[in-house]
Enzyme design. Structure first.
Site, mmCIF file in Angstrom:
data_model
loop_
_atom_site.group_PDB
_atom_site.id
_atom_site.type_symbol
_atom_site.label_atom_id
_atom_site.label_comp_id
_atom_site.label_asym_id
_atom_site.label_seq_id
_atom_site.Cartn_x
_atom_site.Cartn_y
_atom_site.Cartn_z
ATOM 1 N N ARG A 87 0.816 -1.436 -0.101
ATOM 2 C CA ARG A 87 -0.440 -0.041 -0.096
ATOM 3 C C ARG A 87 0.786 1.435 0.043
ATOM 4 O O ARG A 87 0.323 2.062 -0.672
ATOM 5 C CB ARG A 87 -0.921 -0.093 1.673
ATOM 6 C CG ARG A 87 -1.558 -0.751 1.258
ATOM 7 C CD ARG A 87 -2.969 -1.114 2.479
ATOM 8 N NE ARG A 87 -4.014 -2.291 2.073
ATOM 9 C CZ ARG A 87 -3.475 -3.482 3.090
ATOM 10 N NH1 ARG A 87 -2.474 -3.229 3.306
ATOM 11 N NH2 ARG A 87 -4.903 -4.068 2.847
ATOM 12 N N ASP A 147 -9.967 -4.427 7.523
ATOM 13 C CA ASP A 147 -9.374 -5.771 8.120
ATOM 14 C C ASP A 147 -9.876 -6.326 9.495
ATOM 15 O O ASP A 147 -9.777 -7.535 10.308
ATOM 16 C CB ASP A 147 -8.605 -4.580 9.061
ATOM 17 C CG ASP A 147 -7.488 -3.760 7.994
ATOM 18 O OD1 ASP A 147 -7.315 -4.588 6.903
ATOM 19 O OD2 ASP A 147 -6.477 -3.241 8.219
ATOM 20 N N ARG A 150 -12.065 -8.961 7.892
ATOM 21 C CA ARG A 150 -11.367 -10.041 7.397
ATOM 22 C C ARG A 150 -11.090 -10.670 9.022
ATOM 23 O O ARG A 150 -10.830 -12.407 8.817
ATOM 24 C CB ARG A 150 -10.026 -9.724 6.711
ATOM 25 C CG ARG A 150 -10.675 -9.335 5.587
ATOM 26 C CD ARG A 150 -9.488 -8.494 5.113
ATOM 27 N NE ARG A 150 -9.326 -8.095 3.677
ATOM 28 C CZ ARG A 150 -8.843 -7.379 2.838
ATOM 29 N NH1 ARG A 150 -7.792 -6.462 3.827
ATOM 30 N NH2 ARG A 150 -9.435 -7.022 2.260
ATOM 31 N N HIS A 172 -2.916 0.790 8.014
ATOM 32 C CA HIS A 172 -4.108 -0.470 7.178
ATOM 33 C C HIS A 172 -2.792 -0.675 6.356
ATOM 34 O O HIS A 172 -2.676 -0.518 4.879
ATOM 35 C CB HIS A 172 -4.907 0.743 6.222
ATOM 36 C CG HIS A 172 -5.800 -0.122 5.496
ATOM 37 N ND1 HIS A 172 -6.473 -1.629 5.593
ATOM 38 C CD2 HIS A 172 -6.295 -0.465 4.148
ATOM 39 C CE1 HIS A 172 -7.003 -1.911 4.907
ATOM 40 N NE2 HIS A 172 -6.886 -1.289 3.690
#
Length: 294
Positions: A87, A147, A150, A172
Site C-alpha cells: 500500500r 481488516d 477479515r 491499514h
C-alpha cells in the site's frame, strides 16, 4: 439524504450499490475522470433500484458540481494496488490525485464529510484533511473496518463463536495489529496464526482476482450507515490524531465513534503493548508523510 462517490470503478460502484440496497437514499452522485463510466454506472444503479421499488435520483459524470449537497463523499479514486505492490508503494502516485480531489470537493461540496478509501489509505486520509482544510472530524479513512471483517472471518474459522467485538487497529497495512485486550468472543484461538493470516490475506485476494471489492464495499457501507443514521457506533477508523495515545499529526486507525458530525476518537483504553504498537504504526506513517512533503 444524498451520497457522493469520487471514483466509479469497481470499489466505488459496488459501494454505491451496497448503500443503495441497504440505506434510505434520496440521491447518489458518481464522479469519475472517466465520464462514460460514471454515467453508465449511474444508469445501471438506477435500473437495479427500480427492481426493488426504489427510485432515488442517481447521476454520474466528471463534473464535481454533481456532489453538491452530499452528506458524505466516499473517495475511492486513484491508482489500484497491483500484485506484489505494498500500500505504501502507492503513496507517491496517489498523493497528487487526492490533493486535486480535495480542492474540488471543497469548491463544490464544502459541508460534506469525506470518507477516504484510496490507498495507502492512512497517508491519503491525512493528505485529504490537510489539503481540504476541513475539521478533523469531517475527514476520516476506511481501512481497519475491512481488516476487522477479515479478522472476524479468520476467528470464526479458527473456532471462535458469538464474536461480539474483534478489532484491528493501527496502519491499514503491514504494521496493523489485533487489539486483543478489546476482543470479545466465545472460545480459544491461536492468536499468532490468526493475526498472521489477516495481515497477508488481502495480498492473496489480489493475487487471485486482481483486487478486493466486496469486503471494502461492505466496510464502506457500515461506516456510511453509522454517519447518515447517526448511530454512534464505534468502528476502527483512520483518524487524524492530535495528542490521543501520545500521537500527533498523523492519521492512523483507532476506535472512533461515527455519527452525524462525522467521526471522533472514542475514549477506549488500550493495553500498554497495544499503545506501543499503535505508536510504531504512527511513526511509520509519519515517515511516509514526510517523504511526500507533509
Amino acid at each position: 439524504m444524498k451520497l457522493g462517490f469520487v471514483g466509479a470503478g469497481r470499489v466505488g460502484s459496488t459501494s454505491a450499490f451496497t448503500c443503495l440496497l441497504n440505506l434510505d437514499v434520496d440521491e447518489i452522485a458518481l464522479v469519475d475522470i472517466a465520464e462514460d463510466l460514471a454515467v453508465g454506472e449511474a444508469m445501471d444503479l438506477a435500473h437495479a433500484a427500480a427492481g426493488i421499488d426504489k427510485y432515488p435520483k442517481i447521476v454520474g459524470g466528471a463534473d464535481y458540481s454533481l456532489l453538491k449537497g452530499s452528506e458524505i463523499i466516499v473517495v475511492t479514486a486513484g491508482l489500484a494496488r497491483k500484485p506484489g505492490m505494498t500500500r505504501l508503494d502507492l503513496a507517491h502516485k496517489n498523493a497528487g490525485i487526492i490533493k486535486d480531489i480535495a480542492k474540488k470537493i471543497v469548491e463544490n461540496a464544502p459541508e460534506s464529510k469525506i470518507l477516504v478509501v484510496t490507498n495507502p489509505m492512512d497517508v491519503m486520509t491525512y493528505i485529504m484533511w490537510k489539503e481540504s482544510g476541513k475539521p478533523r472530524n469531517e475527514v476520516f479513512g476506511m481501512g481497519n473496518q475491512l481488516d476487522s471483517q477479515r479478522l472476524k472471518e479468520r476467528l470464526y474459522n479458527a473456532g471462535a463463536r458469538n464474536i461480539r467485538r474483534a478489532w484491528i487497529i493501527g496502519e491499514h497495512g503491514d504494521s496493523m495489529f489485533v487489539a486483543k485486550s478489546l476482543a470479545d468472543f466465545d472460545g480459544e484461538v491461536d492468536w499468532e496464526a490468526v493475526e498472521n493470516d489477516v495481515r497477508f490475506v488481502a495480498a492473496e485476494v489480489i493475487k487471485r482476482k486482481g483486487a478486493t471489492i466486496f469486503g471494502p464495499a461492505v466496510a464502506i457501507y457500515r461506516m456510511v450507515k453509522a454517519v447518515v443514521e447517526d448511530t454512534g457506533e464505534i468502528i476502527p477508523t483512520s483518524m487524524i490524531l492530535q495528542g490521543e495515545y501520545g500521537i500527533e499529526n498523523v492519521a492512523v486507525g483507532v476506535p472512533a465513534k461515527l455519527g452525524k458530525n462525522g467521526a471522533e476518537v472514542a475514549d477506549i483504553k488500550l493495553s500498554d503493548e497495544e499503545i506501543e504498537k499503535l505508536r510504531n504504526s504512527a511513526k511509520i506513517l509519519r515517515e511516509r508523510l514526510e517523504e511526500l512533503g507533509y
